[in-house]
Motif scaffolding. Sequence first.
Motif, PDB file in Angstrom:
ATOM      1  N   SER A 167       0.831  -1.210   0.000  1.00  0.00           N
ATOM      2  CA  SER A 167       0.000   0.000   0.000  1.00  0.00           C
ATOM      3  C   SER A 167       0.864   1.257   0.000  1.00  0.00           C
ATOM      4  CB  SER A 167      -0.933   0.005   1.216  1.00  0.00           C
ATOM      5  OG  SER A 167      -1.787  -1.118   1.208  1.00  0.00           O
ATOM      6  N   ASN A 168       1.918   1.245   0.811  1.00  0.00           N
ATOM      7  CA  ASN A 168       2.791   2.413   0.894  1.00  0.00           C
ATOM      8  C   ASN A 168       3.561   2.646  -0.394  1.00  0.00           C
ATOM      9  OD1 ASN A 168       1.989   2.919   3.517  1.00  0.00           O
ATOM     10  ND2 ASN A 168       3.693   1.790   4.445  1.00  0.00           N
ATOM     11  N   LEU A 169       4.082   1.577  -1.002  1.00  0.00           N
ATOM     12  CA  LEU A 169       4.906   1.714  -2.200  1.00  0.00           C
ATOM     13  C   LEU A 169       4.106   2.239  -3.393  1.00  0.00           C
ATOM     14  CD1 LEU A 169       7.130  -1.494  -1.981  1.00  0.00           C
ATOM     15  CD2 LEU A 169       7.885   0.886  -1.774  1.00  0.00           C
ATOM     16  N   VAL A 170       2.881   1.711  -3.624  1.00  0.00           N
ATOM     17  CA  VAL A 170       2.110   2.168  -4.786  1.00  0.00           C
ATOM     18  C   VAL A 170       1.617   3.604  -4.578  1.00  0.00           C
ATOM     19  CG1 VAL A 170       1.419  -0.158  -5.450  1.00  0.00           C
ATOM     20  CG2 VAL A 170      -0.075   1.180  -3.947  1.00  0.00           C
ATOM     21  N   TYR A 171       1.526   4.029  -3.320  1.00  0.00           N
ATOM     22  CA  TYR A 171       1.079   5.399  -3.045  1.00  0.00           C
ATOM     23  C   TYR A 171       2.249   6.379  -3.101  1.00  0.00           C
ATOM     24  CZ  TYR A 171      -0.640   9.482  -0.527  1.00  0.00           C
ATOM     25  OH  TYR A 171      -0.971  10.762  -0.166  1.00  0.00           O
TER      26      TYR A 171
ATOM     27  N   ASN B 259      -0.630   5.775 -10.047  1.00  0.00           N
ATOM     28  CA  ASN B 259      -1.120   4.449  -9.684  1.00  0.00           C
ATOM     29  C   ASN B 259      -2.464   4.581  -8.975  1.00  0.00           C
ATOM     30  OD1 ASN B 259       1.394   3.499 -10.509  1.00  0.00           O
ATOM     31  ND2 ASN B 259       2.206   3.374  -8.421  1.00  0.00           N
ATOM     32  N   THR B 260      -3.278   3.546  -9.095  1.00  0.00           N
ATOM     33  CA  THR B 260      -4.468   3.516  -8.246  1.00  0.00           C
ATOM     34  C   THR B 260      -4.012   3.242  -6.815  1.00  0.00           C
ATOM     35  OG1 THR B 260      -4.829   1.116  -8.366  1.00  0.00           O
ATOM     36  CG2 THR B 260      -5.782   2.463 -10.130  1.00  0.00           C
ATOM     37  N   GLU B 261      -4.881   3.520  -5.880  1.00  0.00           N
ATOM     38  CA  GLU B 261      -4.598   3.102  -4.517  1.00  0.00           C
ATOM     39  C   GLU B 261      -4.530   1.575  -4.478  1.00  0.00           C
ATOM     40  OE1 GLU B 261      -7.863   3.975  -1.956  1.00  0.00           O
ATOM     41  OE2 GLU B 261      -9.342   3.339  -3.441  1.00  0.00           O
ATOM     42  N   ALA B 262      -4.034   1.020  -3.405  1.00  0.00           N
ATOM     43  CA  ALA B 262      -4.047  -0.425  -3.221  1.00  0.00           C
ATOM     44  C   ALA B 262      -5.481  -0.848  -2.904  1.00  0.00           C
ATOM     45  CB  ALA B 262      -3.101  -0.836  -2.099  1.00  0.00           C
ATOM     46  N   VAL B 263      -6.111  -1.544  -3.838  1.00  0.00           N
ATOM     47  CA  VAL B 263      -7.509  -1.934  -3.687  1.00  0.00           C
ATOM     48  C   VAL B 263      -7.576  -3.334  -3.086  1.00  0.00           C
ATOM     49  CG1 VAL B 263      -9.700  -2.343  -4.866  1.00  0.00           C
ATOM     50  CG2 VAL B 263      -8.169  -0.526  -5.659  1.00  0.00           C
ATOM     51  N   GLU B 264      -8.377  -3.492  -2.038  1.00  0.00           N
ATOM     52  CA  GLU B 264      -8.529  -4.815  -1.430  1.00  0.00           C
ATOM     53  C   GLU B 264      -9.552  -5.621  -2.237  1.00  0.00           C
ATOM     54  OE1 GLU B 264      -8.639  -6.444   3.050  1.00  0.00           O
ATOM     55  OE2 GLU B 264     -10.453  -5.342   2.484  1.00  0.00           O
ATOM     56  N   ILE B 265      -9.064  -6.669  -2.892  1.00  0.00           N
ATOM     57  CA  ILE B 265      -9.918  -7.525  -3.715  1.00  0.00           C
ATOM     58  C   ILE B 265     -10.601  -8.579  -2.842  1.00  0.00           C
ATOM     59  CG2 ILE B 265      -9.982  -9.026  -5.732  1.00  0.00           C
ATOM     60  CD1 ILE B 265      -9.182  -6.100  -6.293  1.00  0.00           C
ATOM     61  N   ALA B 266      -9.864  -9.076  -1.871  1.00  0.00           N
ATOM     62  CA  ALA B 266     -10.346 -10.045  -0.889  1.00  0.00           C
ATOM     63  C   ALA B 266      -9.491  -9.828   0.356  1.00  0.00           C
ATOM     64  CB  ALA B 266     -10.220 -11.475  -1.425  1.00  0.00           C
ATOM     65  N   PRO B 267      -9.872 -10.395   1.500  1.00  0.00           N
ATOM     66  CA  PRO B 267      -9.056 -10.206   2.702  1.00  0.00           C
ATOM     67  C   PRO B 267      -7.588 -10.573   2.475  1.00  0.00           C
ATOM     68  CG  PRO B 267     -11.137 -11.197   3.287  1.00  0.00           C
ATOM     69  CD  PRO B 267     -11.101 -11.167   1.785  1.00  0.00           C
ATOM     70  N   GLY B 268      -6.696  -9.583   2.632  1.00  0.00           N
ATOM     71  CA  GLY B 268      -5.271  -9.821   2.455  1.00  0.00           C
ATOM     72  C   GLY B 268      -4.810  -9.859   1.013  1.00  0.00           C
TER      73      GLY B 268
END
Length: 340
Positions: free
Chosen positions: A61-65, A129-138
């Motif tokens: 999450s931090n790296l893509v942001y 980049n898009t934010e880190a999107v949660e597709i499923a838990p984890g």
Amino acid sequence: RSVRIRKFSASDLFSVMSVSEAEIETFYQASLNQFQTPEEVDIALVAFVKPGSADSVELFSNLVYEQSDTLEPAAKKLNLPIQSIQGLRRQGLPAERVGKLAPELQRVVTNPKFLQAVFSADTLVNKRNTEAVEIAPGVLASARVSAHRPAAPVALATVKAQVEQQLRSNKAFEKATQAAEEALNEAKKISPAELASFAGLSASQVVSRAGAQKAPLETQKASSGTQKASSAKQKLAKEIPSKEIPAEVLSALFTAELNAVPKLLTVPASARTQAAWLIVIESSQVPAIDSAEVKDLAGREFSRLVQASLQDGLDRWVAMRREAVGVKLYPEKVAKSETR
């Protein structure tokens, strides 16, 4: 409800409908949103194949942001491949294309939050980049747009045949609806007794909300002989699916208020009904709650709901186990094996 029906087919009128060049041009200009190439993007994306640890989720999450102009640092740090998807639309990919992707990509490109992030102004305009999107838990994913193709009008010459067909259909629907309205006005001028012989009306038939129909049964006076005859008729009058009456027509038939009978109404022609309809409602009867008809319908609906619930539970369980053990599906290989 016991009804008589007359159908005014629009398809019979289609071949005799004509449209001018001016009508085609006017309709095209007024309906440009119908004749456009869809908005599409090509993207690069990085996604977790399986649930990551709390530390990896935070790091990703931090790296893509923090490095929003590239996905490479996040991909290298977490040993994830950068993958490409071409022709992604706001609604996702066409089903046939989704089926050819690996399971971990399928769940990404069909995720509403992911699609919303891809088509956000920050991603499309600012090229981040898009934010880190949660597709499923984890399980996270992030993407960036490599190419953006906005929706654009298709030239009239390319869609002229389609425009002409739509105009001719519209005219046929209007003509069929007008014919039904004219028949309705004529039918209102005659007595209820004369409606049975009104031009084009079907024989009387009983139609249920479920769309089944049967020939009406005459009520007979009590006697042993006539009761047996009535019983025999009831056995022969089994309901059959009504393929000729569209759902929209049935809906109009059963939502009409019956202040008095006969009740006359029309249903306009449309792309779904392909015809206009004149309906004469002769009588209405609500089956008793403990009648065989109601019990049978309730039993069939209950069985359908139970089956749907069991299937849904099975599908969810299989999906959870597949994800837990990291099973990969290869639809293209399955398709090849089925054709052998």
